[in-house]
Scaffold this active site. Structure first.
Site, PDB file in Angstrom:
ATOM      1  N   LYS A   1      51.824 -43.999  88.757  1.00 46.74           N
ATOM      2  CA  LYS A   1      50.916 -43.000  89.353  1.00 46.74           C
ATOM      3  C   LYS A   1      50.968 -43.120  90.871  1.00 46.74           C
ATOM      4  O   LYS A   1      51.229 -44.200  91.434  1.00 46.74           O
ATOM      5  CB  LYS A   1      49.473 -43.154  88.853  1.00 46.74           C
ATOM      6  CG  LYS A   1      48.662 -44.370  89.359  1.00 46.74           C
ATOM      7  CD  LYS A   1      47.898 -44.167  90.639  1.00 46.74           C
ATOM      8  CE  LYS A   1      47.859 -45.466  91.389  1.00 46.74           C
ATOM      9  NZ  LYS A   1      47.190 -45.828  92.441  1.00 46.74           N
TER      10      LYS A   1
ATOM     11  N   ASP B   1      42.533 -48.504  87.228  1.00 40.47           N
ATOM     12  CA  ASP B   1      43.548 -47.441  87.115  1.00 40.47           C
ATOM     13  C   ASP B   1      43.978 -47.185  85.665  1.00 40.47           C
ATOM     14  O   ASP B   1      44.699 -46.215  85.398  1.00 40.47           O
ATOM     15  CB  ASP B   1      44.814 -47.830  87.901  1.00 40.47           C
ATOM     16  CG  ASP B   1      44.634 -47.684  89.407  1.00 40.47           C
ATOM     17  OD1 ASP B   1      43.678 -47.006  89.829  1.00 40.47           O
ATOM     18  OD2 ASP B   1      45.461 -48.251  90.154  1.00 40.47           O
TER      19      ASP B   1
HETATM   20  O1  C5P Z   1      39.964 -52.822  88.742  1.00 40.32           O
HETATM   21  P1  C5P Z   1      41.088 -53.601  89.341  1.00 40.32           P
HETATM   22  O2  C5P Z   1      41.140 -55.013  88.804  1.00 40.32           O
HETATM   23  O3  C5P Z   1      42.386 -52.920  89.239  1.00 40.32           O
HETATM   24  O4  C5P Z   1      40.783 -53.701  90.895  1.00 40.32           O
HETATM   25  C1  C5P Z   1      41.414 -54.641  91.722  1.00 40.32           C
HETATM   26  C2  C5P Z   1      40.542 -54.909  92.927  1.00 40.32           C
HETATM   27  O5  C5P Z   1      40.480 -53.758  93.772  1.00 40.32           O
HETATM   28  C3  C5P Z   1      39.091 -55.200  92.578  1.00 40.32           C
HETATM   29  O6  C5P Z   1      38.900 -56.573  92.347  1.00 40.32           O
HETATM   30  C4  C5P Z   1      38.352 -54.743  93.828  1.00 40.32           C
HETATM   31  O7  C5P Z   1      38.413 -55.730  94.802  1.00 40.32           O
HETATM   32  C5  C5P Z   1      39.202 -53.575  94.316  1.00 40.32           C
HETATM   33  N1  C5P Z   1      38.666 -52.264  93.898  1.00 40.32           N
HETATM   34  C6  C5P Z   1      37.511 -51.780  94.515  1.00 40.32           C
HETATM   35  N2  C5P Z   1      37.020 -50.554  94.124  1.00 40.32           N
HETATM   36  C7  C5P Z   1      37.649 -49.817  93.189  1.00 40.32           C
HETATM   37  C8  C5P Z   1      38.821 -50.288  92.554  1.00 40.32           C
HETATM   38  C9  C5P Z   1      39.308 -51.524  92.943  1.00 40.32           C
HETATM   39  O8  C5P Z   1      36.943 -52.423  95.384  1.00 40.32           O
HETATM   40  N3  C5P Z   1      37.141 -48.626  92.847  1.00 40.32           N
END
Ligand code: C5P
Length: 298
Positions: free
Chosen positions: A12, A137
């Site tokens: 993506k 994601d």
């Molecule tokens: O959800 P995921 O583990 O993919 O996200 C990785 C990191 O990106 C999270 O730990 C956070 O620090 C940051 N993040 C965020 N806000 C989001 C998505 C991700 O702060 N909406």
């Protein structure tokens, strides 16, 4: 029971990415247009008597819990007693640590694969919930196509396929930590918010010029400081005739949108003389009308 299944896992890109604020749970409130492209991993899965085995053509991806595909299989097999074990082969084509959701899309394919291989009969809402438990994601990677995402990224509003975009992706050889990029974002300072509404208007009208004009990612304000090469590549893209450019996700991959395939091809040939990881890509064609991504069951 199916003996083997192959599921495509497309990368993506974020055509727009705006951050509305920081949430109490540490995540950021997003407004982002996500779009699947035809840079695709292939995930082959087979049920087995016990355990989770991950193999890949890439030596860079982990084969344990740090791999989101492993994590997805592990959580699902624990919950459903009929699921015993699974063998997963990841044919990796999407670069790692690139802002292209490579790990998330593999996990999305595994969630669908476990559902099909073990006949769990989970509907789309349940699959999306599993996705949400794995990463921000992953729900988009399950639903696919193009969508406006809000919340952490899990509140999805599908957008009709407007135009087929012709693009060049250049990934600088550095990796960026998503958590670090979000942590260093200073919303009160000089960051440029993309206009999601102007982008959506252009998208609805299939107006490629304004689509390209309103590409934008607020996280560029952080990532460009960490890797100035991102800014240079953006400039080179425009010099080579790109209608617009944007960094995908937390970076560092730069996307250039071109008027047609021929111009994109010319630009990609130039970039290949300067950078190692250059991809000539188009919007992902899901190949059918009801939105189900293709799989081959054996
Ligand atoms: O959800 P995921 O583990 O993919 O996200 C990785 C990191 O990106 C999270 O730990 C956070 O620090 C940051 N993040 C965020 N806000 C989001 C998505 C991700 O702060 N909406």
């Amino acid at each position: 029971m199916l003996a083997e299944i192959t599921i495509e896992a497309p990368a993506k890109i974020n055509l727009t990415l705006d951050v509305k604020g920081k949430r109490a749970d540490g995540y950021h409130e997003l407004e982002t247009v996500m779009h699947q492209i035809d840079l695709v991993d292939k995930i082959i899965m087979r049920p087995c008597s016990q355990g989770i085995t991950i193999e890949s053509n890439s030596y860079e991806i982990p084969d344990g819990e740090e791999n989101l595909a492993y994590k997805a299989a592990s959580l699902m097999l624990r919950q459903f007693p009929q699921g015993r074990g699974i063998y997963i082969y990841i044919q990796k084509n999407i670069p790692i640590g690139a802002g292209l959701a490579g790990g998330s899309t593999d996990a999305a394919a595994v969630i669908k694969g476990v559902n099909l291989l073990y006949g769990l009969q989970l509907g789309q809402p349940a699959l999306l919930q599993w996705g949400e438990a794995i990463g921000s994601d992953v729900p988009f990677c399950i639903s696919g196509g193009t969508a406006l995402a809000r919340g952490r990224g899990e509140i999805l509003e599908p957008l009709a396929a407007a135009v087929k975009l012709e693009m060049v992706l250049v990934k600088p050889e550095f990796q960026l930590s998503t958590a670090e990029v979000y942590r260093d974002l200073r919303l009160e300072q000089d960051c440029i918010h993309p206009s999601t509404s102007a982008f959506l208007e252009a998208w609805t009208k299939c107006d490629i010029i304004n689509i390209a004009c309103h590409l934008g990612n607020i996280l560029e304000s952080v990532s460009l400081k960490k890797i100035p090469l991102i800014g240079m590549i953006k400039k080179e893209m425009l010099d080579l005739g790109a209608l617009g450019t944007v960094m995908s996700g937390s970076g560092p991959t730069v996307v250039g949108v071109f008027a047609d395939r021929r111009q994109a091809q010319k630009a990609s040939e130039f970039f290949k003389t300067r950078y190692q990881e250059v991809y000539l890509v188009s919007s992902y064609d899901r190949g059918d009308e009801d939105g189900e991504k293709p799989f081959i069951a054996r």
